[in-house]
Design a protein around this motif. Structure first.
Motif, short mmCIF file in Angstrom:
data_model
loop_
_atom_site.label_atom_id
_atom_site.label_comp_id
_atom_site.label_asym_id
_atom_site.label_seq_id
_atom_site.Cartn_x
_atom_site.Cartn_y
_atom_site.Cartn_z
N LEU A 104 0.80 -1.23 0.00
CA LEU A 104 0.00 0.00 0.00
C LEU A 104 0.83 1.27 0.00
CD1 LEU A 104 -2.91 -0.81 2.50
CD2 LEU A 104 -2.98 -0.82 0.00
N THR A 105 2.10 1.19 0.35
CA THR A 105 2.88 2.44 0.43
C THR A 105 3.59 2.78 -0.87
OG1 THR A 105 4.80 1.28 1.35
CG2 THR A 105 3.24 2.25 2.92
N MET A 106 3.37 1.97 -1.91
CA MET A 106 4.01 2.32 -3.18
C MET A 106 3.17 1.88 -4.38
SD MET A 106 5.70 -0.35 -5.08
CE MET A 106 6.01 -2.09 -4.91
N LEU A 126 0.28 9.82 3.24
CA LEU A 126 -0.91 10.42 2.63
C LEU A 126 -1.20 9.79 1.27
CD1 LEU A 126 -0.12 14.09 3.65
CD2 LEU A 126 -2.07 12.71 4.44
N ARG A 127 -0.14 9.56 0.50
CA ARG A 127 -0.31 8.88 -0.78
C ARG A 127 -0.93 7.49 -0.57
NH1 ARG A 127 2.61 8.77 -5.45
NH2 ARG A 127 4.23 10.17 -4.75
N ALA A 128 -0.46 6.80 0.47
CA ALA A 128 -0.94 5.44 0.74
C ALA A 128 -2.42 5.41 1.12
CB ALA A 128 -0.09 4.80 1.84
N THR A 129 -2.93 6.50 1.69
CA THR A 129 -4.36 6.50 2.04
C THR A 129 -5.22 6.39 0.77
OG1 THR A 129 -4.54 8.92 1.99
CG2 THR A 129 -4.01 7.92 4.11
N ALA A 132 -4.99 2.84 -0.49
CA ALA A 132 -5.81 1.97 0.36
C ALA A 132 -7.28 2.07 -0.06
CB ALA A 132 -5.64 2.36 1.82
N ARG A 133 -7.74 3.30 -0.28
CA ARG A 133 -9.14 3.50 -0.66
C ARG A 133 -9.45 2.82 -2.00
NH1 ARG A 133 -14.00 6.49 0.77
NH2 ARG A 133 -15.41 5.49 -0.67
N ARG A 134 -8.49 2.87 -2.92
CA ARG A 134 -8.72 2.21 -4.22
C ARG A 134 -8.88 0.70 -4.06
NH1 ARG A 134 -4.30 5.72 -7.63
NH2 ARG A 134 -5.48 7.67 -7.52
N ASN A 135 -8.12 0.10 -3.15
CA ASN A 135 -8.27 -1.34 -2.89
C ASN A 135 -9.67 -1.63 -2.35
OD1 ASN A 135 -5.40 -3.15 -2.69
ND2 ASN A 135 -5.15 -0.94 -2.83
N LEU A 157 -0.80 3.37 9.08
CA LEU A 157 -1.97 3.39 8.19
C LEU A 157 -2.96 2.31 8.62
CD1 LEU A 157 -3.51 4.37 5.69
CD2 LEU A 157 -2.15 2.78 4.32
N ARG A 158 -2.44 1.12 8.91
CA ARG A 158 -3.31 0.05 9.40
C ARG A 158 -4.10 0.52 10.61
NH1 ARG A 158 -0.10 -4.22 12.73
NH2 ARG A 158 0.03 -2.31 13.98
N ASP A 159 -3.41 1.15 11.55
CA ASP A 159 -4.06 1.57 12.80
C ASP A 159 -5.03 2.73 12.57
OD1 ASP A 159 -2.62 -0.40 14.01
OD2 ASP A 159 -1.12 0.93 14.88
N ALA A 160 -4.67 3.63 11.65
CA ALA A 160 -5.56 4.78 11.36
C ALA A 160 -6.85 4.30 10.71
CB ALA A 160 -4.83 5.78 10.47
N ILE A 161 -6.76 3.29 9.85
CA ILE A 161 -7.97 2.72 9.24
C ILE A 161 -8.82 2.06 10.33
CG2 ILE A 161 -8.83 0.91 7.70
CD1 ILE A 161 -6.39 1.56 5.87
#
Ligand SMILES: [Zn+2]
Length: 450
Positions: A104-106, A126-129, A132-135, A157-161
């Motif tokens: 997810l980070t690239m 921020l890019r990874a968010t 993640a949404r696209r997945n 990111l895992r924890d923020a989701i």
């Protein structure tokens, strides 16, 4: 009929859909119902689909699956329920999909190496968010992230989701992959000496059993859910070291024993047959790619209950990109051309022999949100559409150790489901056009996007 006192959501629906993402594990609302009326429901992939079914989700957990499109009767609820209706009467509904191999980070392109040098962790996050949404929008309600150059970013990111601050799929994360110095997971390979701080086991670069133990322990200390080891060379790393075994047997043994002692599974990246077989013998829980597997590998997979995650989409993607001038470094393009033609053949052999195949795409190598293209490739390789769907639901949930929570639409499981227009057990490419996503009882994408 719904009781009169029930608060039907209209304008509030969007708000609650976002807010109740926090219901992943701990529901934000004490009596929140999501009622999903399905034209056709494939509750348990592999069993027959049923027409006209209603899924009742309470506080993010599936309470019941009912015949027909009526009810349920919520008149006698002690606390006035908040009810979200999801009308999928003209859709085919199935469990939320699971991708066991993403990054997810690239997202790989010709500029990636330079971007990695200049981009801050904050910007990468921020890019990874968005990735993640696209997945999630593509129907993948759970993904396993198998290695990031920025371990803390993916874990955060895992924890923020999970906490509901970011809309995305449930993430099972490996943190930084464990790699030999100069190996597939060593991102400093191919750059000028002295440009980076020395690599350390704490950063995932480990040689010898002792460093391997330390590397595993440190990723778990940071919060990794699973350990990723690069057992062989890889296609997209800058190393000119081929695709053969990179970790020795004693190092693999140290990695697996340490991870298992701390209740973490191990996913091994492996292309060359010596590395595939050594990794399975050491006790890894899944082999990613498995390009050059042979009959011994098949026997090992089955004998050791190891899962195969073939990532056909990655092979197809690198094969296409290798022909674009300048897209990859020359040594990478050379490896890409070698691997791609082998992959469907490898998949067919593994599937026909009855190896457990869990769905994984290596998305990030291919663009985020196109994960479902893997299904058509699996069918090309000999699976029926139903087998491919099982691989991305039931089988994947088992590999992740989450079979009690996700993978089917049954009472007690998390309310993850998706809808498509046509029947994906007839045309599996229907899964490339997801019309509605519900994660933990909350609708997270528009009902109709065609
Ligand atoms: Zn990968």
């Amino acid at each position: 009929m719904l009781p009169k006192h029930a608060l039907l959501l209209t304008a509030f629906a969007t708000f609650f859909a976002a807010a109740s993402l926090a219901t992943d594990d701990a529901p934000a609302k004490p009596n929140h119902y999501t009622i999903v009326r399905c034209g056709t429901l494939l509750a348990v992939p592999g069993q027959p689909a049923k027409s006209k079914q209603t899924v009742v989700i309470k506080n993010g957990i599936i309470e019941s699956v009912r015949d027909g499109l009526e009810g349920p009767d919520l008149k006698n609820e002690a606390v006035t329920p908040i009810i979200e209706e999801v009308d999928l009467r003209d859709k085919f509904v199935l469990p939320g999909l699971i991708d066991c191999h993403v990054h997810l980070t690239m997202e790989f392109d010709a500029a990636l190496r330079m971007r990695d040098l200049v981009e801050s962790d904050g910007f990468t996050a921020l890019r990874a968010t968005t990735y993640a949404r696209r997945n999630l929008d593509a129907g993948f309600t759970t993904v396993r992230d198998l290695g990031s150059g920025r371990a803390q970013v993916i874990l955060d990111l895992r924890d923020a989701i999970k906490a509901g601050f970011v809309v995305g799929p449930r993430v099972v994360a490996a943190g930084h992959a464990i790699s030999i110095t100069g190996g597939h997971g060593d991102g400093t390979t191919g750059f000028r000496e002295g440009l980076f701080l020395p690599s350390t086991p704490e950063g995932g670069i480990a040689d010898g059993p002792d460093e391997c133990r330390k590397a595993v322990r440190n990723q778990i200390k940071l919060g990794a859910d699973v350990i990723k080891v690069t057992a062989t060379g890889g296609v997209l790393s800058a190393a000119k070291a081929g695709l053969a075994q990179q970790y020795f047997d004693d190092e693999l043994d140290a990695i697996v024993t340490t991870a298992h002692s701390l209740q973490r599974k191990v996913a091994a990246h492996a292309h060359g047959v010596d590395g595939i077989n050594a990794a399975i013998r050491a006790g890894v829980d899944s082999v990613e790619h498995g390009t050059y597997l042979d009959d011994d590998s098949i026997a090992l997979f089955k004998g050791r209950n190891c899962y195969h995650v073939p990532t056909l989409l990655a092979s197809a993607t690198v094969a296409a990109n290798a022909e674009v001038p300048g897209f990859y470094l020359p040594q990478v393009a050379e490896k890409a051309r070698l691997v791609a033609p082998k992959s469907i053949e490898m998949f067919r052999k593994s599937h026909e022999a009855g190896v457990k195949i869990a769905f994984g795409t290596d998305t990030g190598v291919s663009p985020h949100g196109q994960n479902a293209r893997e299904f058509a490739l699996m069918v090309q390789g000999g699976m029926t559409p139903t087998e491919a769907i099982r691989s991305a639901t039931i089988v994947a949930s088992e590999l992740l150790g989450l079979e009690k929570e996700i993978g089917t639409i049954e009472p007690g499981k998390t309310g993850d489901l998706i809808a498509v227009k046509g029947d994906p057990t007839k045309d599996v490419t229907e899964l490339e056009r997801v019309a509605c996503v519900v994660k933990a009882g909350s609708r997270v994408a528009p009902v109709t996007r065609q």
